[in-house]
Design a protein around this motif. Structure first.
Motif, PDB file in Angstrom:
ATOM      1  N   CYS A 223       0.834  -1.194   0.000  1.00  0.00           N
ATOM      2  CA  CYS A 223       0.000   0.000   0.000  1.00  0.00           C
ATOM      3  C   CYS A 223       0.880   1.260   0.000  1.00  0.00           C
ATOM      4  CB  CYS A 223      -0.908  -0.005   1.228  1.00  0.00           C
ATOM      5  SG  CYS A 223      -1.882   1.508   1.425  1.00  0.00           S
ATOM      6  N   GLN A 225       0.181   4.053   1.053  1.00  0.00           N
ATOM      7  CA  GLN A 225      -0.089   4.878   2.237  1.00  0.00           C
ATOM      8  C   GLN A 225       0.432   4.254   3.531  1.00  0.00           C
ATOM      9  OE1 GLN A 225      -3.639   7.493   2.595  1.00  0.00           O
ATOM     10  NE2 GLN A 225      -4.308   6.016   4.147  1.00  0.00           N
ATOM     11  N   CYS A 226       0.064   2.966   3.792  1.00  0.00           N
ATOM     12  CA  CYS A 226       0.485   2.355   5.059  1.00  0.00           C
ATOM     13  C   CYS A 226       1.614   1.342   4.874  1.00  0.00           C
ATOM     14  CB  CYS A 226      -0.699   1.689   5.765  1.00  0.00           C
ATOM     15  SG  CYS A 226      -1.316   0.190   4.957  1.00  0.00           S
ATOM     16  N   HIS A 227       1.951   1.027   3.603  1.00  0.00           N
ATOM     17  CA  HIS A 227       3.088   0.164   3.258  1.00  0.00           C
ATOM     18  C   HIS A 227       2.894  -1.298   3.682  1.00  0.00           C
ATOM     19  CE1 HIS A 227       4.939   3.929   2.284  1.00  0.00           C
ATOM     20  NE2 HIS A 227       4.879   4.344   3.538  1.00  0.00           N
ATOM     21  N   CYS A 262      -5.816  -0.371   5.544  1.00  0.00           N
ATOM     22  CA  CYS A 262      -6.183   1.017   5.843  1.00  0.00           C
ATOM     23  C   CYS A 262      -7.283   1.543   4.943  1.00  0.00           C
ATOM     24  CB  CYS A 262      -4.959   1.930   5.758  1.00  0.00           C
ATOM     25  SG  CYS A 262      -4.366   2.214   4.061  1.00  0.00           S
ATOM     26  N   PHE A 264      -7.074   2.485   1.784  1.00  0.00           N
ATOM     27  CA  PHE A 264      -6.630   3.399   0.726  1.00  0.00           C
ATOM     28  C   PHE A 264      -6.951   2.814  -0.648  1.00  0.00           C
ATOM     29  CE2 PHE A 264      -3.281   4.727  -2.267  1.00  0.00           C
ATOM     30  CZ  PHE A 264      -3.496   6.110  -2.249  1.00  0.00           C
ATOM     31  N   GLN A 266      -6.796   3.374  -5.045  1.00  0.00           N
ATOM     32  CA  GLN A 266      -6.054   4.035  -6.118  1.00  0.00           C
ATOM     33  C   GLN A 266      -6.530   3.507  -7.463  1.00  0.00           C
ATOM     34  OE1 GLN A 266      -1.667   3.214  -6.857  1.00  0.00           O
ATOM     35  NE2 GLN A 266      -1.513   5.277  -6.011  1.00  0.00           N
TER      36      GLN A 266
END
Length: 287
Positions: A223, A225-227, A262, A264, A266
């Motif tokens: 991710c 955003q949160c990896h 999370c 997210f 895309q």
């Protein structure tokens, strides 16, 4: 980004009794540094059998998740792998059988669930009712016996019972079983089918291996955003333009990727690497 450190040197419980570790364990060890072990006396048949003596308790993903959770409960570990297969007409080509394999990874420490998938028409899934040994041999040769195992059974409705023998991989056992069951069957007919358990079906085992590769690809997709691993494609939006008339087609124009951790999301245009559809896929050019 490769998230090998998240799993490196950890112990994973593989919930199987059908030797799936032969294809799953080496990949997880090589790519992630996971040490895989199979619990002793773990009976996965309680979660359903291909011969329907025991029905699957839910969907394919639900059942695989249930296997993994049970393995964690029995061992007290934090990382588990389980797989589940199904066989049905292909969703796009209904006259051809397909094999859908899923491999689920559950990580309790990081609260992650990632699912690898493979949908393949490469399967020998088949069955037939035979009335003599010659018919049985023709079927056996067609489905790849003896490399692929067979199941033979008959039903006695008057006595309310049936007899079944699984995992037949030797010609002498095959001949003996067919002849014996033809004699015992009330109508002199027996059912013969492919044994779809992984250790008796190398074609299915290859599809489990492919699903494991898909799992690894998803683990290595993190991710933004949160990896966290498992940033995967969750939705396809059609509309790829025809290269001849530029009208929208049913092919994917945009894919939605989402993180299960999370949330997210895309969007990615042209996710399959093509910007135009072949006119054969266009409802205007090829109605």
């Amino acid at each position: 980004m490769n998230y090998q450190p998240l799993f490196s040197d950890r112990l994973a419980i593989l919930a199987t009794m059908h030797q799936k570790e032969k294809v799953i364990a080496p990949l997880l060890q090589q790519e992630l540094g996971i040490k895989v072990t199979v619990p002793s006396d773990f009976n996965t048949d309680i979660f359903g059998t291909f011969t329907s003596e025991i029905k699957r308790p839910g969907t394919q993903i639900f059942t695989a998740r249930l296997k993994a959770e049970k393995a964690l409960e029995l061992t007290g570990e934090s990382l588990a792998i389980a797989s589940e297969g199904s066989f049905a007409p292909h969703p796009l080509v209904p006259y051809i059988y397909s094999n859908r394999e899923i491999v689920v990874l559950i990580d309790k420490i990081n609260d992650i669930e990632i699912i690898g998938e493979e949908l393949s028409t490469d399967t020998n899934f088949n069955h037939q009712v035979v009335e003599n040994l010659d018919e049985a041999y023709i079927f056996a040769q067609k489905v790849g016996f003896p490399e692929h195992g067979l199941i033979v059974w008959f039903e006695n409705l008057d006595k309310g019972c049936n007899e079944i023998i699984k995992g037949i991989t030797k010609e002498v056992d095959f001949t003996t079983t067919i002849n014996l069951f033809l004699q015992k069957s009330p109508n002199s007919r027996v059912n013969i089918q492919t044994d779809m358990r992984a250790m008796y079906n190398p074609t299915r085992m290859k599809n489990i291996e492919k699903a494991t590769h898909n799992l690894l690809n998803k683990i290595n997709s993190c991710c933004p955003q949160c990896h966290i691993p498992g940033f995967t494609r969750t939705e396809n939006i059609p509309g790829l333009p025809c290269e001849l008339c530029y009208m929208s087609t049913p092919l994917t124009l945009t894919a939605i990727y989402q993180c299960k951790k999370c949330g997210f999301r895309q969007e990615k245009r042209f996710p399959d690497g093509i910007k135009f559809a072949n006119p054969s896929q266009c409802m205007y050019c090829n109605p």
